[in-house]
Enzyme design. Structure first.
Site, mmCIF file in Angstrom:
data_model
loop_
_atom_site.group_PDB
_atom_site.id
_atom_site.type_symbol
_atom_site.label_atom_id
_atom_site.label_comp_id
_atom_site.label_asym_id
_atom_site.label_seq_id
_atom_site.Cartn_x
_atom_site.Cartn_y
_atom_site.Cartn_z
ATOM 1 N N HIS A 280 -6.650 -1.507 7.925
ATOM 2 C CA HIS A 280 -5.737 -0.651 8.672
ATOM 3 C C HIS A 280 -5.900 0.791 8.197
ATOM 4 O O HIS A 280 -6.278 1.039 7.050
ATOM 5 C CB HIS A 280 -4.293 -1.101 8.459
ATOM 6 C CG HIS A 280 -4.082 -2.567 8.681
ATOM 7 N ND1 HIS A 280 -4.238 -3.495 7.667
ATOM 8 C CD2 HIS A 280 -3.754 -3.262 9.792
ATOM 9 C CE1 HIS A 280 -4.000 -4.711 8.145
ATOM 10 N NE2 HIS A 280 -3.715 -4.595 9.436
ATOM 11 N N HIS B 255 0.807 -1.223 0.000
ATOM 12 C CA HIS B 255 0.000 0.000 0.000
ATOM 13 C C HIS B 255 0.838 1.271 0.000
ATOM 14 O O HIS B 255 0.296 2.369 -0.156
ATOM 15 C CB HIS B 255 -0.969 -0.002 1.178
ATOM 16 C CG HIS B 255 -2.297 0.609 0.848
ATOM 17 N ND1 HIS B 255 -3.439 0.373 1.572
ATOM 18 C CD2 HIS B 255 -2.681 1.435 -0.152
ATOM 19 C CE1 HIS B 255 -4.458 1.030 1.048
ATOM 20 N NE2 HIS B 255 -4.017 1.689 0.003
ATOM 21 N N GLU C 179 -1.928 -5.095 -2.174
ATOM 22 C CA GLU C 179 -1.680 -6.119 -1.163
ATOM 23 C C GLU C 179 -2.183 -7.515 -1.535
ATOM 24 O O GLU C 179 -2.475 -8.334 -0.660
ATOM 25 C CB GLU C 179 -2.245 -5.695 0.205
ATOM 26 C CG GLU C 179 -1.680 -4.386 0.740
ATOM 27 C CD GLU C 179 -0.270 -4.485 1.310
ATOM 28 O OE1 GLU C 179 0.276 -5.610 1.330
ATOM 29 O OE2 GLU C 179 0.277 -3.446 1.730
ATOM 30 N N ASP D 140 -6.866 -6.640 2.209
ATOM 31 C CA ASP D 140 -7.060 -7.135 3.571
ATOM 32 C C ASP D 140 -8.275 -6.504 4.247
ATOM 33 O O ASP D 140 -8.599 -6.853 5.389
ATOM 34 C CB ASP D 140 -5.797 -6.994 4.416
ATOM 35 C CG ASP D 140 -5.418 -5.559 4.769
ATOM 36 O OD1 ASP D 140 -6.291 -4.674 4.768
ATOM 37 O OD2 ASP D 140 -4.230 -5.324 5.080
ATOM 38 N N HIS E 192 4.325 0.777 4.270
ATOM 39 C CA HIS E 192 2.959 0.535 3.809
ATOM 40 C C HIS E 192 1.933 0.898 4.874
ATOM 41 O O HIS E 192 0.740 0.962 4.577
ATOM 42 C CB HIS E 192 2.780 -0.916 3.334
ATOM 43 C CG HIS E 192 2.650 -1.934 4.410
ATOM 44 N ND1 HIS E 192 1.978 -3.130 4.227
ATOM 45 C CD2 HIS E 192 3.120 -1.979 5.684
ATOM 46 C CE1 HIS E 192 2.033 -3.849 5.344
ATOM 47 N NE2 HIS E 192 2.729 -3.177 6.219
ATOM 48 N N ASP F 116 -9.871 -0.591 3.857
ATOM 49 C CA ASP F 116 -8.677 -1.226 4.408
ATOM 50 C C ASP F 116 -8.990 -1.708 5.818
ATOM 51 O O ASP F 116 -9.800 -1.110 6.526
ATOM 52 C CB ASP F 116 -7.549 -0.185 4.453
ATOM 53 C CG ASP F 116 -6.153 -0.777 4.546
ATOM 54 O OD1 ASP F 116 -6.002 -1.844 5.164
ATOM 55 O OD2 ASP F 116 -5.215 -0.150 4.020
ATOM 56 N N ASP G 84 -7.419 -1.957 -0.326
ATOM 57 C CA ASP G 84 -6.472 -2.943 0.183
ATOM 58 C C ASP G 84 -7.254 -4.231 0.382
ATOM 59 O O ASP G 84 -8.271 -4.250 1.086
ATOM 60 C CB ASP G 84 -5.894 -2.454 1.514
ATOM 61 C CG ASP G 84 -4.780 -3.330 2.044
ATOM 62 O OD1 ASP G 84 -4.882 -4.567 1.922
ATOM 63 O OD2 ASP G 84 -3.819 -2.790 2.620
ATOM 64 N N ASP H 28 -3.347 2.976 7.974
ATOM 65 C CA ASP H 28 -2.148 3.386 7.237
ATOM 66 C C ASP H 28 -1.817 4.856 7.468
ATOM 67 O O ASP H 28 -1.392 5.566 6.548
ATOM 68 C CB ASP H 28 -2.309 3.096 5.733
ATOM 69 C CG ASP H 28 -2.386 1.614 5.437
ATOM 70 O OD1 ASP H 28 -2.050 0.808 6.321
ATOM 71 O OD2 ASP H 28 -2.814 1.249 4.324
#
Length: 328
Positions: free
Chosen positions: A154, A129, A300, A257, A169, A152, A255, A156
């Site tokens: 996360h 990312h 990702e 994830d 990332h 996402d 992303d 980030d």
């Protein structure tokens, strides 16, 4: 209905017409819209190898063919040049491989800026990312600061000072907001590249302690999975679209994830309790219906950790949903 009306009001270019009838997204009749695929085979931003093969996995999963089925003219630029860890010296543990990541992001920014100025839809496929710094930087270079929907697990939004790992990332959103320090500056992009009042995070469920503070201070809107469970993904996405609409650019950064690991196993930082297959598709179908987004990225995808290229195949179908694929 209130959410439907509010995001339409925020984005006058949207209409209630079916998506297939809107020429701006490559409808069957009228000029076909161009999509520029920009591969970013970069894995310096995280600690697990394999995500550099993500662009190849998505191409193998039929990305170009799927977009052509939707009526787009597709131009694949291949991959921008990127360094590899084995041949790269680590200079700073707080922001690992940042100079080399910036070099790759500068190449991404140049491609994204050129394609966006020409009227094409840039589609960046990663890679980790950290490539988002190049995407957002290139968009800001072309159009000025804009808005982003960040899907996402996360946020980030770490900085070199708050990150427990030093993996870049986990920093691109902070960098694009101008919060990560002078080391992220470049002649290739202006900072901040995005307006914090026009940032919405969707699917968040794992934060570092420092990120919580940065999130509060930055004033961005974060929809955690707990909140999505309470209010539903449709309302969360519509409120997100309200927030990111505006001048400059509107970008969607996905992303993989963000999805539950049962749906997308091939990611480097999986977190249980993510978006279901249908929730993810609904989110991106709503993005398509809004007509707001002019650029996309998917990051990702890690084929080494995947099962029979499942995550790349899912990523391709999610891109298709974001660009107007419908069941009927």
């Amino acid at each position: 209905m209130l959410y439907q009306l509010s995001y339409l009001a925020a984005a006058p270019q949207c209409t209630r017409a079916p998506f297939e009838e809107r020429l701006a997204f490559g409808a069957v009749e009228g000029p076909r819209r161009e999509i520029a695929i920009i591969g970013a085979a970069l894995d310096l931003g995280q600690g697990r190898r394999g995500v550099d093969m993500g662009p190849s996995a998505m191409r193998y999963a039929g990305l170009e063919e799927r977009l052509e089925e939707l009526g787009f003219v597709v131009r694949d630029h291949g991959n921008v040049e990127a360094a590899v860890p084995e041949a790269t010296a680590l200079r700073d543990e707080r922001a690992r491989f940042l100079p080399e990541i910036k070099e790759t992001c500068e190449r991404i920014a140049a491609r994204v800026s050129e394609e966006s100025r020409s009227g094409a839809i840039p589609l960046v496929v990663g890679g980790d990312h950290s490539v988002a710094l190049g995407t957002l930087g290139g968009l800001a270079a072309a159009h000025g600061p804009g808005g982003v929907l960040w899907i996402d697990a996360h946020a980030d939004i770490n900085t070199p000072e708050t990150s427990p790992s030093g993996n870049v990332h986990g920093m691109p959103l902070a960098a694009a907001l101008g919060l990560a320090g002078a080391a992220f500056e470049s002649d290739a992009w202006p900072l901040p590249a995005v307006d914090p009042r026009r940032v919405a995070l969707l699917g968040i469920r794992e934060l570092d302690d420092g990120e919580r503070r940065v999130l509060r201070e930055a004033g961005v809107r974060a929809f955690t999975m707990s909140e999505i469970d309470r209010i539903g993904v449709e309302r969360a996405v519509r409120e997100s679209l309200d927030r990111i609409a505006g001048p400059g650019f509107v970008h969607v950064s996905l992303d993989m994830d963000a999805l539950d690991p049962e749906v997308a196993p091939g990611v480097g930082t999986p977190v249980q309790g993510g978006l279901t297959y249908r929730e993810a598709h609904l989110a991106l179908e709503l993005v398509a219906e809004s007509g707001l987004a002019g650029s996309f990225e998917v990051v990702e995808v890690n084929p080494i950790l995947d099962r029979e290229n499942t995550t790349a195949l899912t990523a391709v179908e999610l891109v298709a949903s974001a660009l107007g694929a419908t069941i009927i």
